[in-house]
Design a protein around this motif. Structure first.
Motif, short mmCIF file in Angstrom:
data_model
loop_
_atom_site.label_atom_id
_atom_site.label_comp_id
_atom_site.label_asym_id
_atom_site.label_seq_id
_atom_site.Cartn_x
_atom_site.Cartn_y
_atom_site.Cartn_z
N THR A 179 0.85 -1.20 0.00
CA THR A 179 0.00 0.00 0.00
C THR A 179 0.88 1.24 0.00
O THR A 179 2.07 1.17 0.30
CB THR A 179 -0.90 0.03 1.25
N CYS A 180 0.29 2.38 -0.34
CA CYS A 180 1.05 3.64 -0.35
C CYS A 180 1.49 3.98 1.07
O CYS A 180 0.70 3.87 2.02
CB CYS A 180 0.19 4.76 -0.93
N ILE A 181 2.75 4.38 1.21
CA ILE A 181 3.26 4.67 2.55
C ILE A 181 2.88 6.08 3.02
O ILE A 181 3.12 6.42 4.17
CB ILE A 181 4.80 4.51 2.61
N ASP A 182 2.28 6.88 2.14
CA ASP A 182 1.82 8.22 2.52
C ASP A 182 0.45 8.09 3.19
O ASP A 182 -0.54 7.73 2.54
CB ASP A 182 1.73 9.10 1.27
N SER A 183 0.40 8.40 4.48
CA SER A 183 -0.85 8.23 5.22
C SER A 183 -1.96 9.14 4.69
O SER A 183 -3.15 8.88 4.91
CB SER A 183 -0.62 8.49 6.72
N ALA A 184 -1.58 10.22 3.98
CA ALA A 184 -2.59 11.13 3.42
C ALA A 184 -3.41 10.45 2.33
O ALA A 184 -4.48 10.94 1.96
CB ALA A 184 -1.91 12.37 2.87
N CYS A 185 -2.91 9.32 1.81
CA CYS A 185 -3.63 8.62 0.75
C CYS A 185 -4.65 7.62 1.30
O CYS A 185 -5.43 7.05 0.53
CB CYS A 185 -2.66 7.88 -0.16
N ALA A 186 -4.63 7.39 2.61
CA ALA A 186 -5.56 6.42 3.19
C ALA A 186 -7.00 6.89 2.98
O ALA A 186 -7.29 8.09 2.92
CB ALA A 186 -5.27 6.26 4.68
N TYR A 225 1.71 1.45 -8.60
CA TYR A 225 1.39 2.88 -8.62
C TYR A 225 0.29 3.23 -7.62
O TYR A 225 -0.66 2.47 -7.43
CB TYR A 225 0.93 3.21 -10.05
N CYS A 226 0.44 4.39 -6.98
CA CYS A 226 -0.63 4.93 -6.14
C CYS A 226 -1.37 5.99 -6.96
O CYS A 226 -0.77 7.01 -7.32
CB CYS A 226 -0.07 5.55 -4.86
N ARG A 227 -2.65 5.75 -7.24
CA ARG A 227 -3.41 6.67 -8.07
C ARG A 227 -3.79 7.95 -7.33
O ARG A 227 -4.24 8.91 -7.94
CB ARG A 227 -4.70 5.98 -8.57
N HIS A 228 -3.61 7.94 -6.01
CA HIS A 228 -3.99 9.14 -5.25
C HIS A 228 -2.88 10.18 -5.27
O HIS A 228 -3.12 11.36 -5.56
CB HIS A 228 -4.34 8.75 -3.81
N CYS A 229 -1.64 9.75 -4.96
CA CYS A 229 -0.53 10.72 -4.90
C CYS A 229 0.38 10.62 -6.13
O CYS A 229 1.39 11.30 -6.20
CB CYS A 229 0.27 10.54 -3.62
N HIS A 230 0.00 9.74 -7.07
CA HIS A 230 0.74 9.60 -8.33
C HIS A 230 2.21 9.23 -8.10
O HIS A 230 3.11 9.81 -8.70
CB HIS A 230 0.64 10.88 -9.17
ZN LIG Z 1 -0.24 7.57 -2.32
#
Ligand SMILES: [Zn+2]
Length: 220
Positions: free
Chosen positions: A108-115, A156-161
């Motif tokens: 999963t994306c490691i940026d918590s803002a993408c949760a 790829y994380c579609r939220h934070c690109h």
């Molecule tokens: Zn992300």
């Protein structure tokens, strides 16, 4: 008809080796095995074990949970990879199934803002799943097997690109790659080449010891 003991044991061992790859076929929060084998894994196991379609489906139904739950110690895993190396090379490479396959360290994306909030419970957050896999053929240099053809996949994380690679992640608009600090097993040394850190350590030790003067030149 159930598999023979020998075939059942081989099935469990090979599925254990495939588990890291198979895990990507379901969401990160699902712990159990997929309900059915993806086609390329079904075909790989059928050829690797010389079984028919019906036998593989039955084996997955009977043994899939046990194989999934098995945690092989590192020594046993290395032994199994050595034993089945030829099988992976013969039947796996054409199906993008490597002896080892390199993936991002996190699913999963490691940026918590993408949760994202859960629909059922908006007070709970779930990390953003990585998608859009891109797989390339690579060569990995290892201490145990020499150079081995394998596969590397980025997601790829579609939220934070942000695209996550096995060694680093990079934003779509960024010019900098951010490398992971921990848990790296293979170091990328060029676009399609990786080196096992055990081999790097061996080279380091050899370089250090080669600099030590012979005993008769040591002054006490
Ligand atoms: Zn992300």
């Amino acid at each position: 008809m159930p598999l023979s003991l020998s075939k059942a044991s081989q099935f469990v061992k090979i599925v254990s080796l495939l588990k890291p790859l198979l895990s990507w076929y379901q969401p990160s929060y699902v712990c159990g095995p997929p309900t059915s084998l993806p086609l390329k894994f079904h075909d790989f196991l059928r050829l690797a074990l010389d079984l028919n379609d019906k036998e593989i489906k039955q084996a997955w139904s009977d043994l899939g949970n046990d194989a999934w739950a098995q945690e092989m110690p590192a020594v046993e895993e290395l032994s199994a990879r050595t034993k089945y190396m030829a099988v992976f090379l013969q039947h796996g490479l054409s199906r993008d199934i490597g002896v080892f396959s390199l993936e991002p360290l996190s699913r999963t994306c490691i940026d918590s803002a993408c949760a994202q909030q859960l629909c059922a419970d908006p007070s709970q957050l779930r990390d953003k799943e990585l998608v859009e896999p891109l797989t390339v053929k690579i060569t990995v240099y290892t201490k145990e097997f020499g150079s081995v053809p394998r596969f590397s996949t980025s997601r790829y994380c579609r939220h934070c690109h942000t695209r996550y690679h096995p060694n680093y992640y990079v934003h779509s608009d960024a010019t900098l790659q951010t490398y992971y600090r921990d848990n790296l097993r293979y170091l990328q040394i060029s676009g399609h080449c990786y080196v096992d850190i055990n081999l790097c350590e061996l080279f380091s030790i050899m370089m250090v010891t080669s600099c030590v003067p012979p005993p008769h030149q040591i002054t006490l």
